[in-house]
Write an enzyme that holds these catalytic residues in place. Structure first.
Site, PDB file in Angstrom:
ATOM      1  N   LYS A 160     -28.912  55.706  -7.997  1.00 33.96           N
ATOM      2  CA  LYS A 160     -28.507  54.911  -9.311  1.00 33.96           C
ATOM      3  C   LYS A 160     -29.215  55.725 -10.531  1.00 33.96           C
ATOM      4  CE  LYS A 160     -28.213  50.130 -11.147  1.00 33.96           C
ATOM      5  NZ  LYS A 160     -28.586  48.739 -10.527  1.00 33.96           N
ATOM      6  N   CYS A 207     -35.225  52.527 -12.662  1.00 32.90           N
ATOM      7  CA  CYS A 207     -35.661  51.130 -13.510  1.00 32.90           C
ATOM      8  C   CYS A 207     -36.539  51.421 -14.480  1.00 32.90           C
ATOM      9  CB  CYS A 207     -36.419  50.251 -12.366  1.00 32.90           C
ATOM     10  SG  CYS A 207     -36.921  48.670 -12.812  1.00 32.90           S
ATOM     11  N   ILE A 237     -24.245  53.060 -14.918  1.00 29.19           N
ATOM     12  CA  ILE A 237     -25.495  53.197 -15.602  1.00 29.19           C
ATOM     13  C   ILE A 237     -26.456  52.164 -15.331  1.00 29.19           C
ATOM     14  CG2 ILE A 237     -24.702  55.121 -17.409  1.00 29.19           C
ATOM     15  CD1 ILE A 237     -24.814  52.708 -19.289  1.00 29.19           C
ATOM     16  N   ASN A 256     -34.020  42.728 -20.158  1.00 25.90           N
ATOM     17  CA  ASN A 256     -34.816  42.191 -18.870  1.00 25.90           C
ATOM     18  C   ASN A 256     -35.766  43.013 -18.677  1.00 25.90           C
ATOM     19  OD1 ASN A 256     -34.815  43.297 -16.040  1.00 25.90           O
ATOM     20  ND2 ASN A 256     -32.629  43.542 -16.643  1.00 25.90           N
ATOM     21  N   GLY A 301     -25.439  44.409 -20.466  1.00 21.58           N
ATOM     22  CA  GLY A 301     -24.431  43.643 -21.066  1.00 21.58           C
ATOM     23  C   GLY A 301     -23.107  44.257 -21.744  1.00 21.58           C
ATOM     24  N   THR A 354     -29.789  50.100 -16.943  1.00 17.92           N
ATOM     25  CA  THR A 354     -29.979  49.614 -18.246  1.00 17.92           C
ATOM     26  C   THR A 354     -30.527  50.639 -19.192  1.00 17.92           C
ATOM     27  OG1 THR A 354     -32.289  48.930 -17.501  1.00 17.92           O
ATOM     28  CG2 THR A 354     -30.257  47.122 -17.293  1.00 17.92           C
TER      29      THR A 354
END
Lengths: 307, 243, 307, 243
Positions: free
Chosen positions: A167, A132, A193, A70, A219, A195
């Protein structure tokens, strides 16, 4: 009420360790259309910046064999609107406290945004998204340099009263170095974690599928990487760890907690199955019985990593 | 939204690479313009499909084989079960054209969504414009003929007007006040330039299909909206097409 | 004979871009029991050290949803035995030249081992494995520090005549930094990505499944990460890239070449399907026709990565 | 090695969590002690299984449900197809005991491998030792009875000797010169300590099953060997058990 699924976090007793991950659950209230979200331990809200953001151009999503990429780019209506409108809607259907997820372009923006959430009664803790991979500035570079990571943490900590979760990005040579840095700077917990930087290409056009080129991979495909990083981080720091990365079922929750997670966040699976968190919570007692686990809190960090 | 297990009754090719699949099970509460998300074995993300027709107990979907997921889907057969999220998004507003004869415009697999709407608007004898690439791509022509006055365009000129369906709309003297459109982005953009008196159902690459991931957000005149949640049907005038 | 599948590498024309990856094809000759291995472009041999090594304790393998973790630990009979015995066996069934894969505990060991392979007629190039996550020393730390990576490369380059390929680790904050360093040190090509550090836990015992705790994750689950890193590296360096990481079919080969790979290595898929490379080579013409690709060499790096 | 597609004929539980699956197709050239590797839908790595019996056109495997893969396998039914690598590894050397009455020792699912060997050695009236945890775990007792002289041990004592099968071997006065054994590592280790006059089939967590990955290498007196390629059957005396 303390039960076999309960875990303690920041002095609170949570009903279970299951928290939807930021960016996969909106601001929570829409999921109340599907089930009673009060069964959740908490909710990590969509990443929020000081000003509203549209985010990246479309397409923002690319599928992978065992996950997705994403590149939303922190679309959000800005911190004041989140507190003034979204949290009000959430409070009507969710009687527990949520976790704000804060991103920014500068240390000052992290501080200003965190201060807004710090005053909100319905917020349990503030999660600093310094990882991010999808926006230039305000994203990952805060999480790949231990000094900058520590500086963001320290600045926010000195400005807010609520617990601060940092994060972490997996796109680093040594995640434990960043973990130790933010622990030293006063972080109350670490979540990991985020991404992994990744890319898919449209075979018909030879162009990247994601509009901005690359994005963050999440995922089931990243689960083995997440387990390793949680175990390594658990060895490196003393503060609580919230584990995430590819959790799809109750067995994965147990594995993540064995590795060292005190609570877990479920992300991508919410997008595939809107009932994922509910199903996992309901399945945990059966899985614990199968594995002869009485109290889930007892298994946190049971696995030790040598070397 | 409902999460249901539906059973394949029939799955057949109705035109070149285009399939019609009929599913049985709990199919209540699906309005024209709404869509479903199907979990296919071996694929991570669900796939969105528009609904050609639905009753309380059956649902007909039309899809084109364009990638590995739809290729797999084309192999499904009688009794195969599917995990489906139904009743997603907001459909067409059939009240919007109460005072006039409705104009329905469909292209490609978007025609399926228009079919469901045509059934609902049948009593009002809608004008139905259908655009296909060529004759071998055409489907549902007989079915639409029973629901209203149909006009066809093909790019090859094999059927009806030679050219795309929006060119046809421009050149014809069709009298309408409000349209309902569903089709590829190129078609909708052309229509948008020509007229904003209507509503259109958009397609987008989606993450979830139910508003959680913001993967399909578009700019509108009233802020950012999700194709899957506030859409897929939007008033033409609120869409900001330059994004 | 030049054909539509041919690619040039180090001045040679290879019949196609498909090379089995080191560690998944043994020393090659055993696969000749299954099919004529002369259809392959080349073969990357099992990682070899100067002295023989037994490798790690068992279990060395853990399954993941879309891949596997291995921690073989460079089991090999030592460079002299590889050249004296294994290459002799290979030469009987393989008429092309192979790629030696060299690992070591020290720069000196890399040099000594490379010198042995440099004299072997049946070797096309030497691949320096500076990224094996499964052994202490002699592994990944050579590949995570650009200075050390450059030093190993330079030392080997000055000692050998054959082309030197440097195999990079993905377990770094910025793989392009390492890529530029080894290019600057004279590397003739770069291969990437090696495995990602990962871990699985046995839910019954709460112990790591892998005997030594952690291992290297490979297979389809890492493909989106590999595509991103190959594209980023292709932008950063001018030397040829051999792309690998989770390739399972002919479509993946095209995607990897779009991203910038001149040749590709197929790894884990050989372990699932011993005929994987053969099937991919045979399927490539069909996939190229479907995608309207005439000559495969034309598509190398067709995808450009912005930003 | 052959890569074949086999079709499920029968798949049934024959004792607690233990299943027998019969596959049809090209099953030629599988010797006692060799194994197969099966690709299961949704699982990355193939699973190794030992062969209980095989003809040119059928193959019987015995497996215990211990994880997600074998659980899935237990759901296979008539006509389900499987991608199988057959004829893997090196089997038992039936020549090794030509001058004496063979002793066969099996434990758990390893008993399946011993069954295939017992069929081959039937003419020589083998002595067959079978170890189970309890009565509900026992299987193939009637089948073995037709092939030789059988002795049973269960840990619960419900059937035959109370204790493990190696304890039984030690206390009994069984006269033998050479054994063939297959079973869990604990059993083989005990047997190894008691006697090295024979050969044993080892189990290991494998990557590939055909020698490519070195995932299952063990130390032997003549260097490192792969369970899947040089094994799974090794002379007891060449195994180095302390690794």
């Amino acid at each position: 009420m303390y039960n076999n699924l309960s875990i303690k976090l920041f002095g609170n007793v949570l009903d279970n360790p299951i928290i939807p991950a930021s960016g996969t659950f909106g601001f929570g209230y829409e999921f109340a259309e599907y089930y009673d979200i009060n069964i959740l331990a908490s909710i990590a809200l969509k990443g929020t910046t000081y000003e509203p953001r549209y985010g990246n151009i479309l397409p923002r999503i690319a599928e992978c064999q065992a996950g997705m990429i994403n590149a939303i780019g922190l679309q959000n209506p800005g911190a004041k609107c989140v507190v003034g409108e979204e949290l009000v809607k959430l409070s009507k259907v969710f009687k527990k406290t949520a976790i704000a997820n804060v991103a920014g372009n500068s240390i000052e923006e992290y501080v200003l945004t965190s201060e807004i959430f710090d005053k909100a009664q319905s917020i349990m803790a503030i999660e600093l998204n310094i990882s991010c991979p999808n926006v230039k500035g305000g994203g990952m570079h805060f999480g790949t340099d231990p000094k900058i990571a520590a500086e963001v943490t320290k600045s926010v900590k000195s400005a807010v009263k609520k617990p601060v979760i940092v994060k972490l990005s997996p796109n680093v040579s040594d995640i434990t170095e960043i973990a130790r840095a933010v622990e030293g700077a006063g972080a109350d917990a670490i979540s990991l974690i985020n991404t992994l930087s990744a890319m898919r290409i449209d075979l018909k056009t030879a162009k990247p599928i994601i509009g901005v080129g690359t994005g963050g991979y999440s995922g089931a495909g990243i689960f083995p990487i997440a387990i390793k990083m949680v175990a390594a981080t658990n060895k490196a720091v003393k503060i609580p760890i919230i584990g995430m990365g590819g959790i799809t079922n109750a067995y994965d929750v147990i594995e993540m907690m064995y590795a060292g997670a005190r609570a877990v966040m479920v992300g991508t699976q919410n997008l595939i199955d809107p009932f994922a968190c509910k199903r996992i919570i309901e399945d945990l007692p059966r899985v614990m019985k199968e594995l002869k686990i009485e109290k889930i809190e007892d298994i946190i960090g049971r696995t030790t990593l040598n070397g | 939204m409902n999460n249901v297990i539906l059973t394949t009754s029939l799955n057949r090719e109705i035109s070149k690479d285009t399939y019609e699949i009929i599913l049985a099970g709990d199919c209540a509460d699906n309005k024209p313009g709404q869509f479903v998300e199907i979990k296919l074995n071996g694929f991570t993300l669900r796939r969105p499909f528009c609904i050609a027709h639905s009753t309380d107990s059956t649902m007909t979907l039309v899809y084109k084989v364009v990638g590995a997921g739809t290729k797999y889907m084309s192999t499904l057969t009688y009794s195969d079960k599917l995990d489906v999220l139904t009743g997603l998004g907001n459909g067409f507003n059939t009240m919007a054209c109460e005072t006039s004869r409705p104009l329905l415009i469909g292209g490609g697999t978007g025609i399926a969504s228009i079919y469901n709407l045509a059934i609902e608007l049948k009593e009002r004898n809608p004008i139905i414009l259908l655009g296909f690439r060529s004759k071998e791509d055409a489907y549902y022509i007989a079915e639409f003929s029973r629901l209203g006055e149909i006009h066809i365009a093909t790019e090859t000129g094999e059927l009806g007007f030679k050219g795309n369906i929006i060119e046809y709309l421009k050149t014809s003297k069709i009298d309408y006040q409000y349209y309902y459109a569903c089709g590829p982005m190129g078609m909708l953009r052309e229509l948008f330039k020509f007229s904003k008196n209507g509503e259109m159902s958009l397609e987008a690459r989606m993450g979830c299909g139910f508003g959680a991931c913001m993967g399909c957000s578009i700019k509108t005149t009233s802020g950012y909206k999700r194709v899957c949640k506030e859409g897929p049907v939007f008033l033409a005038r609120e869409i900001v097409f330059d994004v």
